[in-house]
Design an enzyme around this catalytic site. Structure first.
Site, PDB file in Angstrom:
ATOM      1  N   ALA A  75      24.183  36.265 -50.184  1.00  0.00           N
ATOM      2  CA  ALA A  75      23.614  35.242 -49.301  1.00  0.00           C
ATOM      3  C   ALA A  75      22.101  35.300 -49.254  1.00  0.00           C
ATOM      4  CB  ALA A  75      24.182  35.408 -47.888  1.00  0.00           C
ATOM      5  N   CYS A  76      21.524  36.475 -49.488  1.00  0.00           N
ATOM      6  CA  CYS A  76      20.106  36.698 -49.174  1.00  0.00           C
ATOM      7  C   CYS A  76      19.319  37.106 -50.408  1.00  0.00           C
ATOM      8  CB  CYS A  76      19.968  37.806 -48.128  1.00  0.00           C
ATOM      9  SG  CYS A  76      21.005  37.587 -46.681  1.00  0.00           S
ATOM     10  N   PRO A 132      23.457  35.932 -38.322  1.00  0.00           N
ATOM     11  CA  PRO A 132      24.175  34.860 -37.632  1.00  0.00           C
ATOM     12  C   PRO A 132      25.476  34.614 -38.394  1.00  0.00           C
ATOM     13  CG  PRO A 132      22.398  33.951 -38.939  1.00  0.00           C
ATOM     14  CD  PRO A 132      22.259  35.441 -39.028  1.00  0.00           C
ATOM     15  N   ASN A 145      15.169  37.115 -45.543  1.00  0.00           N
ATOM     16  CA  ASN A 145      15.983  35.939 -45.849  1.00  0.00           C
ATOM     17  C   ASN A 145      15.720  34.837 -44.806  1.00  0.00           C
ATOM     18  OD1 ASN A 145      17.308  37.301 -43.691  1.00  0.00           O
ATOM     19  ND2 ASN A 145      19.196  36.237 -44.209  1.00  0.00           N
ATOM     20  N   PRO A 146      16.339  33.656 -44.929  1.00  0.00           N
ATOM     21  CA  PRO A 146      15.970  32.531 -44.054  1.00  0.00           C
ATOM     22  C   PRO A 146      16.161  32.755 -42.560  1.00  0.00           C
ATOM     23  CG  PRO A 146      17.043  31.681 -46.002  1.00  0.00           C
ATOM     24  CD  PRO A 146      17.156  33.173 -46.083  1.00  0.00           C
ATOM     25  N   CYS A 147      17.120  33.566 -42.154  1.00  0.00           N
ATOM     26  CA  CYS A 147      17.311  33.778 -40.706  1.00  0.00           C
ATOM     27  C   CYS A 147      16.646  35.034 -40.183  1.00  0.00           C
ATOM     28  CB  CYS A 147      18.804  33.794 -40.390  1.00  0.00           C
ATOM     29  SG  CYS A 147      19.601  32.206 -40.663  1.00  0.00           S
ATOM     30  N   GLY A 148      15.955  35.761 -41.038  1.00  0.00           N
ATOM     31  CA  GLY A 148      15.090  36.843 -40.592  1.00  0.00           C
ATOM     32  C   GLY A 148      15.725  38.205 -40.465  1.00  0.00           C
ATOM     33  N   GLU A 149      17.039  38.340 -40.732  1.00  0.00           N
ATOM     34  CA  GLU A 149      17.706  39.614 -40.461  1.00  0.00           C
ATOM     35  C   GLU A 149      17.730  40.558 -41.657  1.00  0.00           C
ATOM     36  OE1 GLU A 149      21.016  37.107 -42.155  1.00  0.00           O
ATOM     37  OE2 GLU A 149      19.283  36.804 -40.851  1.00  0.00           O
ATOM     38  N   GLY A 168      27.604  31.759 -38.084  1.00  0.00           N
ATOM     39  CA  GLY A 168      28.032  30.441 -37.633  1.00  0.00           C
ATOM     40  C   GLY A 168      29.392  30.022 -38.142  1.00  0.00           C
ATOM     41  N   THR A 169      29.525  29.824 -39.468  1.00  0.00           N
ATOM     42  CA  THR A 169      30.780  29.344 -40.009  1.00  0.00           C
ATOM     43  C   THR A 169      31.850  30.423 -39.994  1.00  0.00           C
ATOM     44  OG1 THR A 169      29.446  27.945 -41.470  1.00  0.00           O
ATOM     45  CG2 THR A 169      31.794  28.069 -41.922  1.00  0.00           C
TER      46      THR A 169
END
Length: 771
Positions: A87-88, A418, A269-273, A420-421
């Site tokens: 993902a990252c 996160p 990555n895009p959400c910062g984690e 989400g899905t």
């Protein structure tokens, strides 16, 4: 599988293999069988006698019992030809045109495969710097962010998700003030979350109210100074305004850099984690904490043995993903396998607290978070050590910060992302976020309503005879039960929602999990709409003091879109004002071909002569009551490129009369460079398209244009002049703002959306959008 109909619908819509006609060719259960089989195969590289069938069954059972789920790319791509499972990703952006566009190409390949990318733009020279190779002037990091953004817009991930990016700029970069404000317009740079890279030195200067240096990354020379407190306040204001930018504490990322000799960690990555080195990737997965509970006569409690067993199996699964993965670039394959980072996290934390009867906004919950994450990380590292005994440590172990201890298979083990899905599939709350809403009213195809209630709340209310559809509708509308006196106080005390929780407890909870997380924690600090900038500043300061690696805030209703039409003012019921009127619905994108409106018979505008590299270009921009509608160009006697400039003007005119946002058009044209222009000294424009964009901007900013537009909106000449005088003078004001519509509904299904980790997430259909 025991999953909700909503979860099954999301899986069928976004994850299942489909034929060329779009029909699913596998069931939900077959999806998990496909993933389990593909990931189990990695064992044979380490043990030729491995019982792959038994391991496949173990992985399949763990997923179908919803105890653990891997990140979305693994669910989508494992066992399929694409095979990209991470993902990252983080890509470097070096300070040359060749390197910049190589990074854009690499990002496109990653987005196509289903991953998200992080970039630091801190190495790029500031705008206005001299480019020695051409004699031109550098356009700076933000202009290139827009190029990355447009490339992302053109690539849809794996046919199911839009690409997402993180853009980071160091706080000591000379362009930092422009970066802080680059997303002031919610329609700009829409495929990026942005964060300011904060240093400890900067925060110390903030506390003292001192000046700090700005450093040109290309020359390493100090180019100026700014007051740190004033810059901090600008960051706070921008975040208060619309949630952008977040902040990342760079020195803390590098304090925990496992292999510092390999370079600095510059981005996430895009959400910062997930902090990563350039060309590293990481695959993530999450444990469902609700499945880690057991019930006895006294109520629910944590099953620590089951949690340990699940963590151990999940670490094995995620390590296997590294070998099963088909990486989009050879350099990413190599770099990822040097450290073998994995990111095991959790979901369902808020639901676990509900079952345990512990309010999210309590010290008891914060202390349990600290204990729980310490246990998960310790257990995960133990599992990684056991894998290292059979498979060997990660290749860079002997130069890592762990080199004097027992070998580890994975440089990092835990990340809180996160979910989400994934949390929709599991039917639990997302990540470590509080419950956003306890009741959703969904409209189904025959326009009947379906009431979906948090299962823990439903169980409690049914047990005391209080459950009813009418009460659920009230909760859905009001978003909280805090003031509902017919519900017992003890239930109201425990069942708090995101906006019942003070920013203090949001931040304390994030810090508790960060204390024992190898990488970082994705968490949104929710603020009510009437929160002050001072409250945002307090959270940023507290996050720094408590050891967080970054923080993202969202003030309810702060990301607004403007209705982009110039229709006459609608009649309102007596006593209703623009402030009290219900928000307009989010415009639904038109379907089918868009036909431009006819050219009006009467227009008004201006013509300007612009010097270009091969002579003069005469540009006419006209508008009517609906906005700018046409552009004409003529060249002077010196020649130039009349056919090219006329073609550009015609296409711009058609786009404008088709309803395209003027700022989007200007953004495409600005900065295009023509050799004949950049060779000339002192030129204000860089090409014919750039000149057209500049004149359009001048018209948009003109008082005459605003006055005419305001007149048609209000139907009142006197009021029109007042509106024109008060209108902000910036290029994006291509329409007079009508009623502001808060982005609260999903563009695909119309359900409420949640803001999580800098992204918008729909828990109804699984739609997500970062940036």
């Amino acid at each position: 599988m025991e999953i909700s109909q909503n979860a099954r619908t999301v899986l069928e819509r976004r994850y299942l293999i489909r034929d060329d006609k779009g029909n699913p060719t596998e069931t939900v259960e077959e999806l998990f069988r496909r993933v389990a089989r593909a990931i189990a195969q990695s064992d044979k590289a380490y043990d030729k006698d491995a019982d792959l069938a038994a391991l496949e069954e173990e992985f399949y059972g763990m997923m179908t019992r919803l105890e653990f789920l891997p990140n979305s790319p693994t669910l989508m791509n494992a066992g399929r030809p694409l095979g990209q499972l991470s993902a990252c990703f983080v890509l470097p952006v070096e300070d040359s045109m060749e390197a910049i566009f190589e990074a854009i190409k690499q990002a496109a390949l990653i987005h196509k495969s289903g991953g998200g990318t992080g970039f630091s733009f801190s190495r790029l020279r500031p705008s206005g710097s001299t480019v020695n190779s051409t004699g031109g002037v550098a356009s700076g990091p933000i202009s290139f962010m827009r190029v990355f953004n447009m490339a992302t817009e053109a690539v849809k991930q794996g046919g199911t998700r839009r690409g997402a990016n993180m853009g980071i700029l160091r706080v000591d970069h000379p362009d930092i003030l422009n970066f802080i404000n680059c997303k002031a317009d919610n329609a700009d740079i829409t495929n990026f979350n942005i964060s300011v890279g904060i240093t400890e030195k900067f925060m110390e200067a903030v506390e003292k109210g001192a000046m700090y240096d700005l450093v040109d990354p290309s020359t390493k020379q100090v180019t100026g100074q700014l007051n740190a407190k004033e810059v901090f306040d600008k960051i706070v204001y921008a975040a208060w305004r619309n949630g952008e930018p977040g902040i990342i504490f760079l020195d803390r990322l590098n304090r925990d850099n496992v292999v510092p000799r390999q370079g600095e960690i510059e981005s996430t990555n895009p959400c910062g984690e997930q902090p990563l080195l350039p060309y590293e990737s990481c695959n993530l997965g999450s444990i469902n904490l609700v499945k880690m509970l057991k019930k006895d006569p006294e109520g629910f409690r944590i099953d620590w043995d089951k949690l340990a067993s699940t963590v151990t199996k999940a670490v094995h699964f995620l390590d296997n993903v590294i070998d099963a993965n088909k990486y989009p670039l050879e350099q990413i394959d190599f770099t990822t396998k040097q450290t073998r980072k994995i990111g095991l996290g959790i979901m369902g934390w808020a639901d676990m607290l509900l079952y345990l009867g512990i309010p999210y906004n309590s010290d008891e919950a914060v202390q349990l978070a600290d204990k729980l994450m310490a246990y998960i990380t310790a257990t995960g590292r133990a599992a990684s050590r056991e894998l290292a005994k059979v498979r060997g440590p990660f290749p860079l172990f002997h130069e890592s910060i762990f080199k004097d201890g027992e070998p580890l298979r994975n440089a990092t083990v835990t990340t809180i992302a996160p979910t989400g899905t994934l949390s929709i599939i599991a039917g639990v709350s997302s990540g470590v976020e509080p419950v956003f809403a306890y009741v959703y009213i969904r409209s189904i195809m025959d326009r009947t309503e379906m009431i979906e209630v948090n299962p823990v709340l439903k169980e409690r209310l049914e047990a005391i005879g209080l459950y009813s559809d009418d009460l659920m509708r009230r909760i859905s509308q009001e978003g909280t039960i805090a003031h509902m006196e017919e519900i017992p106080q003890e239930i109201r005390r425990v069942f708090v929602s995101a906006h019942d929780i003070s920013p203090l407890y949001h931040t304390k909870m994030q810090a508790a999990f960060q204390n024992h997380t190898d990488n970082a924690v994705s968490k949104t600090v929710n603020f009510p709409h009437d929160a002050t900038q001072e409250e945002v500043a307090e959270v940023y300061t507290l996050a720094y003091q408590l050891g967080c690696k970054g923080v993202t805030i969202y003030r309810d209703g702060s990301r607004e879109i403007q209705v982009l039409n110039l229709a006459k003012k609608e009649e309102k019921p007596a006593g209703e004002t623009a402030e009290t009127a219900a928000p307009a619905e989010t415009p639904v994108p038109p379907r089918g071909p868009i036909v431009p409106r006819p050219r009006p018979d009467v227009t008004m505008g201006l013509t300007e002569k612009v010097a270009i590299g091969c002579g003069n270009l005469y540009i006419t921009v006209n508008y009517d009551e609906e906005g700018i509608c046409e552009v004409f160009t003529n060249t002077g006697k010196a020649g130039g490129c009349p056919s090219q400039s006329e073609a550009t003007a015609r296409l711009v005119s058609v786009a404008l009369r088709s309803g395209m946002d003027v700022k989007t058009i200007v953004g495409q044209l600005r900065g295009i460079r023509c050799p004949s222009t950049i060779r000339q000294q002192g030129m204000k424009c860089t090409s014919c398209p750039d000149a057209i964009a500049r004149v359009i901007e001048k018209v948009v900013a003109s008082k005459e244009f605003k006055a005419v537009a305001s007149h048609y909106v209000s139907g009142n000449t006197e009021q029109a002049e007042k509106l024109a005088a008060a209108a902000p003078k910036k290029a994006s004001d291509t329409r007079v703002p009508a009623v502001a519509a808060q982005i609260r509904t999903c563009p695909e299904c119309g359900a409420k959306v949640e803001h999580e980790g800098g992204c918008v997430m729909c828990r109804n259909c699984g739609y997500s959008k970062c940036g």
